[in-house]
Design a protein around this motif. Sequence first.
Motif, mmCIF file in Angstrom:
data_model
loop_
_atom_site.group_PDB
_atom_site.id
_atom_site.type_symbol
_atom_site.label_atom_id
_atom_site.label_comp_id
_atom_site.label_asym_id
_atom_site.label_seq_id
_atom_site.Cartn_x
_atom_site.Cartn_y
_atom_site.Cartn_z
ATOM 1 N N SER A 7 0.842 -1.183 0.000
ATOM 2 C CA SER A 7 0.000 0.000 0.000
ATOM 3 C C SER A 7 0.883 1.240 0.000
ATOM 4 O O SER A 7 2.079 1.162 0.265
ATOM 5 C CB SER A 7 -0.942 0.023 1.203
ATOM 6 O OG SER A 7 -0.216 0.076 2.418
ATOM 7 N N GLY A 8 0.290 2.381 -0.296
ATOM 8 C CA GLY A 8 1.016 3.639 -0.252
ATOM 9 C C GLY A 8 1.377 4.228 -1.595
ATOM 10 O O GLY A 8 1.909 5.342 -1.660
ATOM 11 N N GLY A 9 1.108 3.509 -2.670
ATOM 12 C CA GLY A 9 1.418 4.023 -3.992
ATOM 13 C C GLY A 9 0.468 5.143 -4.382
ATOM 14 O O GLY A 9 -0.549 5.370 -3.743
ATOM 15 N N GLY A 10 0.822 5.851 -5.447
ATOM 16 C CA GLY A 10 -0.016 6.938 -5.912
ATOM 17 C C GLY A 10 0.698 7.802 -6.917
ATOM 18 O O GLY A 10 1.750 7.443 -7.443
ATOM 19 N N LEU A 11 0.122 8.962 -7.186
ATOM 20 C CA LEU A 11 0.680 9.928 -8.126
ATOM 21 C C LEU A 11 1.360 11.044 -7.356
ATOM 22 O O LEU A 11 0.773 11.622 -6.440
ATOM 23 C CB LEU A 11 -0.429 10.497 -9.014
ATOM 24 C CG LEU A 11 -0.040 11.607 -9.986
ATOM 25 C CD1 LEU A 11 0.956 11.084 -11.016
ATOM 26 C CD2 LEU A 11 -1.282 12.164 -10.662
ATOM 27 N N VAL A 12 2.595 11.345 -7.728
ATOM 28 C CA VAL A 12 3.356 12.386 -7.051
ATOM 29 C C VAL A 12 4.200 13.146 -8.071
ATOM 30 O O VAL A 12 4.602 12.584 -9.093
ATOM 31 C CB VAL A 12 4.252 11.773 -5.949
ATOM 32 C CG1 VAL A 12 5.302 10.857 -6.557
ATOM 33 C CG2 VAL A 12 4.910 12.859 -5.108
ATOM 34 N N GLN A 13 4.445 14.406 -7.809
ATOM 35 C CA GLN A 13 5.284 15.210 -8.689
ATOM 36 C C GLN A 13 6.755 14.900 -8.463
ATOM 37 O O GLN A 13 7.152 14.463 -7.380
ATOM 38 C CB GLN A 13 5.037 16.700 -8.449
ATOM 39 C CG GLN A 13 3.639 17.171 -8.811
ATOM 40 C CD GLN A 13 3.448 18.656 -8.585
ATOM 41 O OE1 GLN A 13 4.302 19.338 -8.025
ATOM 42 N NE2 GLN A 13 2.317 19.173 -9.027
ATOM 43 N N ALA A 14 7.559 15.105 -9.489
ATOM 44 C CA ALA A 14 8.996 14.891 -9.373
ATOM 45 C C ALA A 14 9.552 15.700 -8.206
ATOM 46 O O ALA A 14 9.200 16.861 -8.015
ATOM 47 C CB ALA A 14 9.692 15.284 -10.668
ATOM 48 N N GLY A 15 10.415 15.054 -7.421
ATOM 49 C CA GLY A 15 10.985 15.694 -6.252
ATOM 50 C C GLY A 15 10.209 15.426 -4.980
ATOM 51 O O GLY A 15 10.690 15.722 -3.884
ATOM 52 N N VAL A 121 5.306 9.018 -11.082
ATOM 53 C CA VAL A 121 5.977 10.284 -10.810
ATOM 54 C C VAL A 121 5.874 11.160 -12.056
ATOM 55 O O VAL A 121 6.381 10.795 -13.116
ATOM 56 C CB VAL A 121 7.453 10.085 -10.430
ATOM 57 C CG1 VAL A 121 8.087 11.423 -10.064
ATOM 58 C CG2 VAL A 121 7.567 9.103 -9.269
ATOM 59 N N SER A 122 5.230 12.299 -11.927
ATOM 60 C CA SER A 122 5.040 13.201 -13.053
ATOM 61 C C SER A 122 6.144 14.243 -13.100
ATOM 62 O O SER A 122 6.746 14.590 -12.083
ATOM 63 C CB SER A 122 3.681 13.893 -12.965
ATOM 64 O OG SER A 122 3.587 14.688 -11.794
ATOM 65 N N SER A 123 6.393 14.773 -14.299
ATOM 66 C CA SER A 123 7.425 15.790 -14.488
ATOM 67 C C SER A 123 6.944 17.137 -13.978
ATOM 68 O O SER A 123 5.749 17.415 -13.924
ATOM 69 C CB SER A 123 7.809 15.901 -15.960
ATOM 70 O OG SER A 123 8.297 14.669 -16.447
#
Length: 123
Positions: A7-15, A121-123
């Motif tokens: 668990s704990g995954g998701g969408l996050v911005q770079a950095g 991880v998005s740019s």
Amino acid sequence: QVQLQESGGGLVQAGGSLRLSCVASGPIFSSYAMGWFRQAPGEEREFVAAINWSGGKTVYADSVKGRFTISRNNVNRVYLQMNSLKPEDTAVYYCAVDMAITIATMEVEYDYWGQGTQVTVSS
């Protein structure tokens, strides 16, 4: 049978940062090592990090060393703290158990696997 749940995954911005967790359940009566692997679309599954039965020894892939930290605060629970995330970290992350007291880094050495949790991880 042994079951693993990530668990704990998701969408996050770079950095940014994410903290993955994995809980093991079932007939686990002996000491074991736990590890994290990841697999991006169209690529082979690769080793990320592992920790031995006592939590006293850890091993990291060169690509995540200094950014990721694996820890263990319970016999059946392991964490992966992911900092300074990069787009190339995007993958499905899998938790795995090796029924041994030593650390293994090869996929074939692990005995049980979870279903995975998506990290993007998005740019």
